[in-house]
Design a protein around this motif. Structure first.
Motif, short mmCIF file in Angstrom:
data_model
loop_
_atom_site.label_atom_id
_atom_site.label_comp_id
_atom_site.label_asym_id
_atom_site.label_seq_id
_atom_site.Cartn_x
_atom_site.Cartn_y
_atom_site.Cartn_z
N TYR A 14 -55.56 10.52 61.41
CA TYR A 14 -54.92 9.77 61.33
C TYR A 14 -54.75 8.02 60.88
N ALA A 15 -56.22 7.28 61.78
CA ALA A 15 -56.41 6.14 61.86
C ALA A 15 -57.18 5.73 60.45
N ALA A 16 -56.78 7.19 58.75
CA ALA A 16 -58.02 6.75 57.65
C ALA A 16 -56.11 6.35 56.78
N TYR A 17 -54.57 6.86 57.71
CA TYR A 17 -53.05 7.10 57.42
C TYR A 17 -52.49 7.36 58.11
N PRO A 18 -52.20 5.41 57.75
CA PRO A 18 -51.94 4.64 59.16
C PRO A 18 -49.69 4.86 58.76
N ALA A 19 -49.97 4.61 57.47
CA ALA A 19 -47.90 4.46 57.17
C ALA A 19 -47.94 6.36 57.60
N THR A 21 -49.68 8.09 59.82
CA THR A 21 -49.35 8.12 61.51
C THR A 21 -48.58 7.65 61.70
N LEU A 22 -47.94 7.11 61.66
CA LEU A 22 -46.82 6.02 62.10
C LEU A 22 -45.15 6.87 61.57
N SER A 23 -44.89 7.75 60.64
CA SER A 23 -44.14 8.53 60.38
C SER A 23 -43.93 9.21 61.27
#
Length: 173
Positions: A14-19, A21-23
Motif C-alpha cells: 500500500y505504501a508503494a502505491y499511494p494512488a 491505496t487512496l482509490s
C-alpha cells in the motif's frame, strides 16, 4: 553500514502505491456507505438493470475463475514448482470450501431468482443454470479470493501481486 531488509508485507504494498491505496480506501468507504444506506434488494435490482450482452458473455467465463477446478489446476501447476506449494493450495481450497459451505448450509439464504420470483422481472443470461437456495457466501468468490490471496502471500516479491489483487476484486463482483 547497515543491512536494511526490504519489507514485503501488505502495508509495504500500500505504501508503494499511494494512488491505488487512496482509490481502494475511497471505494471501500463508499461501498460501506452504500451497504448501510440502501437495502440489499434495491442494490441487486439496480445492478441487474445494468446488464449488457457483452458483460453477460464476459462474466459467464470470469465466474469460472472461481471454480474449484481452477484451484486444482493451480495446484497441478505448482506441483512442478514445489510440492509443498501444491499441498498448501489444496489445503487452502479444502479449508475455505468447508467453511464457506458450512456457513452457506447454516444460513440457507435464498438466491435472487427465488427472492424476486413473481415480484420483479430480473435479467438472467441465456444458458445460465438458475439456483434458488444457499446464496451466501458465494463458493466461486470464496475460491477466487482464497486462490488469489494464496498467490499474493506465497509469492510476495513477484509481479503477480497486482494481477491477483485486481482479479480477486473482479471475481467479487
Amino acid at each position: 553500514m547497515t543491512n536494511k531488509s526490504k519489507s514485503s508485507g501488505i502495508f509495504a504494498f500500500y505504501a508503494a502505491y499511494p494512488a491505488f491505496t487512496l482509490s481502494f480506501l475511497f471505494l471501500t468507504v463508499a461501498s460501506l456507505i452504500l451497504l448501510v444506506s440502501v437495502p440489499q434488494n434495491e442494490q441487486f435490482l439496480t445492478v441487474n438493470r445494468l446488464h449488457h450482452p457483452v458483460a453477460d458473455a464476459a462474466f459467464q467465463y470470469i465466474t469460472y475463475g472461481g471454480d474449484g477446478l481452477m484451484m486444482v489446476l493451480l495446484a497441478a501447476v505448482l506441483l512442478f514448482v514445489r510440492f509443498k506449494y501444491a499441498v498448501y493450495t489444496i489445503a487452502c481450497f479444502v479449508s475455505t470450501g468447508l467453511i464457506a459451505q458450512g456457513i452457506k448450509r447454516s444460513l440457507k439464504l435464498p438466491r435472487p431468482a427465488k427472492v424476486f420470483d413473481g415480484l420483479h422481472d430480473i435479467h438472467i443470461p441465456q444458458d445460465y443454470a438458475v439456483h434458488f437456495n444457499n446464496s451466501f457466501p458465494s463458493g466461486h468468490t470464496t475460491t477466487a479470493f482464497a486462490m488469489m490471496e494464496y498467490c499474493i502471500t506465497s509469492f510476495p516479491t513477484s509481479g503477480i501481486r497486482r494481477f491477483c489483487f485486481s482479479w480477486r476484486c473482479l471475481w467479487g463482483i
